[in-house]
Structure formats: structure tokens, C-alpha cells
Scaffold this motif. Structure first.
Motif, short mmCIF file in Angstrom:
data_model
loop_
_atom_site.label_atom_id
_atom_site.label_comp_id
_atom_site.label_asym_id
_atom_site.label_seq_id
_atom_site.Cartn_x
_atom_site.Cartn_y
_atom_site.Cartn_z
N ARG A 289 14.37 3.17 0.92
CA ARG A 289 13.95 2.73 -0.20
C ARG A 289 14.88 2.63 -1.42
N GLU A 290 16.18 2.35 -1.17
CA GLU A 290 17.12 2.21 -2.23
C GLU A 290 18.17 1.23 -1.68
N GLU A 291 18.97 0.46 -2.44
CA GLU A 291 20.04 -0.20 -1.91
C GLU A 291 21.07 0.31 -1.25
N TYR A 292 21.39 0.18 0.17
CA TYR A 292 22.29 0.81 0.77
C TYR A 292 23.41 -0.17 0.99
N GLN A 293 24.68 0.10 0.49
CA GLN A 293 25.70 -0.93 0.48
C GLN A 293 26.79 -0.55 1.85
N LEU A 294 26.57 -0.88 2.84
CA LEU A 294 27.39 -0.80 4.01
C LEU A 294 29.20 -1.22 3.64
N LEU A 295 28.83 -2.49 3.26
CA LEU A 295 30.32 -3.14 2.82
C LEU A 295 30.25 -3.58 1.59
N SER A 296 31.32 -4.19 0.98
CA SER A 296 31.25 -4.55 -0.43
C SER A 296 30.54 -6.16 -0.31
N LYS A 297 30.02 -6.56 -1.57
CA LYS A 297 29.16 -7.81 -1.66
C LYS A 297 30.01 -8.78 -1.09
N GLN A 298 31.27 -8.94 -1.54
CA GLN A 298 32.11 -10.15 -1.20
C GLN A 298 32.33 -10.01 0.60
N THR A 299 32.38 -8.92 1.24
CA THR A 299 32.68 -9.05 2.45
C THR A 299 31.16 -9.32 3.22
N MET A 300 30.15 -8.87 2.85
CA MET A 300 28.79 -9.27 3.29
C MET A 300 28.47 -10.76 3.10
N HIS A 301 29.12 -11.31 2.21
CA HIS A 301 29.05 -12.88 1.65
C HIS A 301 29.84 -13.53 2.80
N LEU A 302 30.98 -13.14 2.97
CA LEU A 302 31.88 -13.78 4.10
C LEU A 302 31.15 -13.68 5.27
N LEU A 303 30.67 -12.39 5.75
CA LEU A 303 30.14 -12.28 7.19
C LEU A 303 28.93 -13.03 7.23
#
Length: 133
Positions: free
Chosen positions: A36-50
């Protein structure tokens, strides 16, 4: 006018690229809901690229030729595209009705539409193949 499609042998690699590229997003989505909270596995830029790579993989899969491509399969693709458009509109409209603060990210919308297309097309194709064979 005939649509130019990718060769048949790119179907499986396109699906594998989508699965591998979307795995971190799926893991982050499940952990967000669990903790119930934001979990950041990778950076936002990496997630966007994926996300972009996953969309390209799905597009390659959806636009790849069949082993045997005829007018019947072309008609099935057209019907699947129509049903996909209607289904995605219905899902988003339902989301807005049930959850007034509902927001759709563009990558989720594209993934929804392409996955829906693949499901509808595969279902229609399997029904035709079982009826004919």
C-alpha cells in the motif's frame, strides 16, 4: 492496399520481448498493492523505457504474418480490431463510472488494446480452425 506485416518468425521473439520488458512493471504493481505504498523497483526512466520496449514487442507480435495468410484471416484481424476498440472503450468507461478519479496511463491503454486484440484474434482464429478442421 495490402498491409505490410512483419515476417512470421518474429511472432515469438516479439512476445518474449513484451514479457521480459513488462515483468518489472508487473512486480512493482503487485508490490504497490501489497504494501500500500509506492514501490520503486527501477528508476522512472528505466520503467518508461521498458514500457516502450514492451509496446514495441507487442506490436511486432500483433503485426506479424501468419504461416498461411488468406482473406479469411485478414477479415478476422479486422473484426478483432473492431472488437478491441469497443472493448477498450467499455473498460475505460466502466473505470470512469466505478472510480471517478480513474486515470489511464497511455502505456497501459496501448497494452490493454494490443493484449485484447491478441486474445480476440486468437479466440476467433481457434474457433474457425476447429470448425473447419
Amino acid at each position: 492496399m495490402k498491409t505490410q506485416l512483419f515476417p512470421y518468425y518474429l511472432r515469438k521473439p516479439g512476445l518474449v520481448v513484451f514479457a521480459l520488458a513488462s515483468l518489472p512493471s508487473v512486480v512493482a504493481g503487485f508490490t504497490d498493492g501489497f504494501y500500500r505504498e509506492e514501490y520503486q523497483l527501477l528508476s522512472k526512466q528505466t520503467m518508461h523505457l521498458l514500457d516502450i520496449i514492451g509496446i514495441v514487442g507487442l506490436a511486432v507480435y500483433a503485426l506479424s504474418k501468419e504461416k498461411v495468410y488468406d482473406e479469411l484471416l485478414q477479415r478476422l484481424r479486422l473484426e478483432a480490431i473492431k472488437l478491441t476498440f469497443i472493448a477498450s472503450l467499455a473498460i475505460i468507461a466502466l473505470g470512469y463510472v466505478v472510480f471517478p478519479d480513474f486515470e489511464v496511463e497511455p502505456s497501459y491503454l496501448i497494452n490493454l488494446q494490443v493484449l485484447c486484440f491478441i486474445g480476440v484474434y486468437s479466440f476467433k482464429k481457434s474457433n474457425i480452425v476447429s470448425a473447419v478442421g
